[in-house]
Design a protein around this motif. Structure first.
Motif, PDB file in Angstrom:
ATOM      1  N   ASP A  27     -31.992  -4.127  -6.247  1.00 11.16           N
ATOM      2  CA  ASP A  27     -30.740  -3.382  -6.119  1.00 11.16           C
ATOM      3  C   ASP A  27     -30.367  -3.105  -4.659  1.00 11.16           C
ATOM      4  OD1 ASP A  27     -30.697  -3.249  -8.906  1.00 11.16           O
ATOM      5  OD2 ASP A  27     -31.834  -1.380  -8.933  1.00 11.16           O
ATOM      6  N   LYS A  28     -31.348  -3.193  -3.743  1.00 14.40           N
ATOM      7  CA  LYS A  28     -31.094  -2.865  -2.347  1.00 14.40           C
ATOM      8  C   LYS A  28     -30.744  -4.083  -1.493  1.00 14.40           C
ATOM      9  CE  LYS A  28     -34.215   1.125  -1.971  1.00 14.40           C
ATOM     10  NZ  LYS A  28     -35.384   1.651  -1.228  1.00 14.40           N
ATOM     11  N   ILE A  29     -30.987  -5.266  -2.014  1.00 12.48           N
ATOM     12  CA  ILE A  29     -30.926  -6.463  -1.170  1.00 12.48           C
ATOM     13  C   ILE A  29     -29.540  -6.659  -0.574  1.00 12.48           C
ATOM     14  CG2 ILE A  29     -31.121  -8.976  -1.150  1.00 12.48           C
ATOM     15  CD1 ILE A  29     -33.312  -8.744  -3.235  1.00 12.48           C
ATOM     16  N   GLU A  30     -28.514  -6.625  -1.410  1.00  8.33           N
ATOM     17  CA  GLU A  30     -27.170  -6.899  -0.897  1.00  8.33           C
ATOM     18  C   GLU A  30     -26.709  -5.843   0.095  1.00  8.33           C
ATOM     19  OE1 GLU A  30     -24.133  -9.059  -3.323  1.00  8.33           O
ATOM     20  OE2 GLU A  30     -25.324  -8.203  -4.968  1.00  8.33           O
ATOM     21  N   ALA A  31     -27.029  -4.570  -0.163  1.00  8.41           N
ATOM     22  CA  ALA A  31     -26.614  -3.503   0.749  1.00  8.41           C
ATOM     23  C   ALA A  31     -27.267  -3.683   2.119  1.00  8.41           C
ATOM     24  CB  ALA A  31     -26.971  -2.143   0.160  1.00  8.41           C
ATOM     25  N   ALA A  32     -28.560  -4.016   2.127  1.00  6.55           N
ATOM     26  CA  ALA A  32     -29.257  -4.216   3.402  1.00  6.55           C
ATOM     27  C   ALA A  32     -28.708  -5.431   4.142  1.00  6.55           C
ATOM     28  CB  ALA A  32     -30.755  -4.371   3.149  1.00  6.55           C
ATOM     29  N   LEU A  33     -28.470  -6.520   3.423  1.00  5.80           N
ATOM     30  CA  LEU A  33     -27.963  -7.730   4.070  1.00  5.80           C
ATOM     31  C   LEU A  33     -26.533  -7.539   4.570  1.00  5.80           C
ATOM     32  CD1 LEU A  33     -29.372 -10.553   1.771  1.00  5.80           C
ATOM     33  CD2 LEU A  33     -30.230  -9.775   3.987  1.00  5.80           C
ATOM     34  N   ARG A  34     -25.742  -6.755   3.865  1.00  5.98           N
ATOM     35  CA  ARG A  34     -24.377  -6.480   4.331  1.00  5.98           C
ATOM     36  C   ARG A  34     -24.421  -5.750   5.675  1.00  5.98           C
ATOM     37  NH1 ARG A  34     -22.893  -3.728   0.234  1.00  5.98           N
ATOM     38  NH2 ARG A  34     -22.584  -5.587  -1.063  1.00  5.98           N
ATOM     39  N   PHE A  35     -25.348  -4.809   5.800  1.00  4.51           N
ATOM     40  CA  PHE A  35     -25.535  -4.088   7.060  1.00  4.51           C
ATOM     41  C   PHE A  35     -25.932  -5.050   8.179  1.00  4.51           C
ATOM     42  CE2 PHE A  35     -28.646  -1.446   9.643  1.00  4.51           C
ATOM     43  CZ  PHE A  35     -27.672  -0.811  10.393  1.00  4.51           C
ATOM     44  N   LEU A  36     -26.859  -5.969   7.885  1.00  2.00           N
ATOM     45  CA  LEU A  36     -27.290  -6.932   8.897  1.00  2.00           C
ATOM     46  C   LEU A  36     -26.171  -7.883   9.295  1.00  2.00           C
ATOM     47  CD1 LEU A  36     -30.892  -7.840   7.665  1.00  2.00           C
ATOM     48  CD2 LEU A  36     -30.224  -6.278   9.500  1.00  2.00           C
ATOM     49  N   CYS A  37     -25.350  -8.288   8.332  1.00  2.00           N
ATOM     50  CA  CYS A  37     -24.225  -9.171   8.655  1.00  2.00           C
ATOM     51  C   CYS A  37     -23.212  -8.466   9.553  1.00  2.00           C
ATOM     52  CB  CYS A  37     -23.553  -9.655   7.367  1.00  2.00           C
ATOM     53  SG  CYS A  37     -24.515 -10.884   6.451  1.00  2.00           S
ATOM     54  N   GLU A  38     -23.014  -7.166   9.332  1.00  2.00           N
ATOM     55  CA  GLU A  38     -22.109  -6.410  10.196  1.00  2.00           C
ATOM     56  C   GLU A  38     -22.683  -6.299  11.610  1.00  2.00           C
ATOM     57  OE1 GLU A  38     -20.499  -2.774   8.495  1.00  2.00           O
ATOM     58  OE2 GLU A  38     -20.894  -3.556   6.483  1.00  2.00           O
ATOM     59  N   ILE A  39     -23.995  -6.213  11.715  1.00  2.00           N
ATOM     60  CA  ILE A  39     -24.631  -6.226  13.038  1.00  2.00           C
ATOM     61  C   ILE A  39     -24.394  -7.577  13.713  1.00  2.00           C
ATOM     62  CG2 ILE A  39     -26.890  -6.322  14.185  1.00  2.00           C
ATOM     63  CD1 ILE A  39     -27.812  -4.123  12.270  1.00  2.00           C
TER      64      ILE A  39
END
Length: 369
Positions: free
Chosen positions: A209-221
């Motif tokens: 459940d956390k994977i997409e939220a974490a990756l979205r943050f990294l993509c914004e970085i």
């Protein structure tokens, strides 16, 4: 049924429940997690490897938050990988003896610590350094390896560690610093920039459940990396940059089958197993031992400390027909070594080769060893 038999039956049932209950509960939880992983990977077209091979995640587990020098095979699990928002990305969980960075606050019970990690590709390579919110104790005392990017508020709120000061400053200045200061998600994750990847991590189990939220943050970085970060720092622009440049130049001059790996506050001299000379020396035995030199660097005092390690090289597959078997660097040996000939006659069998090479680079760049 007699009263004694009834008591024995009840006692036996309780013992069985105490022994097998937790195991059954873990198996049930595991099935539920696998179901969620399978739903996630199917929806995004990703792949799932429950027990990844060491090389699948080795590039991400060489340094903070994992123990320096790599994590033994078998400690990573649930490795998911694919493409997210147009970028190669992955996630995994790892069980490690302790976290590697100062002030981690681990207990001494010896109980493994579970770490969840996510990574995505950057538009270009930016070096190797870590970024995390500064705790109260660290903020009060700081650390000898802490870097400053020249942004007062960012330097107050975040701890940046690494050997490549110029690379860290180039990547973090401007929009990325402002983004990390303003975004509350930066409090939840530690970050590591590893060449052309950025990894986020936190203590605790991985969850689909956390994977997409974490990756979205990294993509914004990744979207906020300044264009100037693509330009590698000039040799000599910072103490660490000069040492790295001279170390790579020294190694290139030897033509030895090794490479320099830069990890935060270390230089590692490791075998380049793509070089066909290793296949010729290792033969058909399947395994052998090689030297690996780990050099810890302190940019504040411009000093280095070198240590020699022995690692196992394993033939992991048939590889490409034209290139021979595929080789991988495995776990560390406590003693012994790779001694096929007299030390000093061949870099592949000389226990002093890596230390001497970095020592020459240190002397050229004004460091001491």
């Amino acid at each position: 049924m007699s009263e004694g038999v009834q008591e024995f039956t009840v006692t036996a049932a309780l013992v069985v429940l105490l022994i097998f209950g937790p195991l059954l509960w873990r198996r049930r939880k595991r099935r539920q997690y696998l179901g969620k992983y399978q739903q996630f990977t199917k929806r995004l077209g990703w792949q799932l490897i429950e027990r990844p091979r060491n090389e699948d995640v080795a590039r991400l587990m060489r340094d903070e938050p994992f123990p320096p020098g790599g994590t033994p095979e078998g400690l990573a699990s649930d490795y998911c990988y694919g493409t997210y928002l147009g970028r190669p990305a992955c996630s995994f969980e790892a069980s490690v003896p302790r976290l590697s960075f100062p002030g981690a606050g681990d207990d001494d019970s010896g109980k493994p610590i579970v770490v969840a990690a996510w990574a995505t590709q950057l538009p270009y390579s930016v070096g190797d350094f870590s970024v995390r919110r500064t705790g109260r104790v660290s903020r009060a005392f700081g650390g000898p390896d802490d870097l400053r990017i020249g942004h007062p508020e960012f330097d107050e709120q975040f701890t940046v560690r690494g050997l490549q000061e110029g690379a860290a400053v180039a990547a973090l200045q401007g929009p990325l610093a402002e983004f990390l200061l303003a975004d509350p998600r930066s409090k939840d994750f530690g970050l590591r920039f590893i060449g052309n990847e950025v990894m986020a991590w936190e203590k605790g189990e991985q969850s689909p459940d956390k994977i997409e939220a974490a990756l979205r943050f990294l993509c914004e970085i990744a979207d906020r990396l300044p264009v100037s970060a693509v330009v590698p720092p000039q040799a000599g622009s910072a103490a660490g940059d000069a040492l790295i440049w001279h170390a790579r130049a020294e190694l290139a001059a030897t033509r030895a089958p090794y490479r320099i790996e830069v990890t935060q506050s270390r230089l590692d001299v490791v075998p380049d197993l793509t070089d066909p000379r290793w296949e010729q020396v290792l033969g058909e035995g399947g395994q052998d031992r090689v030297y690996l030199w780990r050099v810890t660097c302190n940019p504040q005092t411009k000093s280095i400390v070198s240590s020699l390690r022995h690692h196992r090289v394993t033939v992991t597959g048939s590889g490409h027909q034209a290139r021979g078997p595929a080789l991988s660097l495995g776990g560390e040996f406590a003693q012994g070594g790779f001694r096929r000939s007299t030390p000093g006659t061949d870099p592949m069998s000389d226990p002093n080769f890596g230390s001497a090479l970095i020592g020459r680079a240190a002397a050229r760049s004004g460091w001491r060893s």
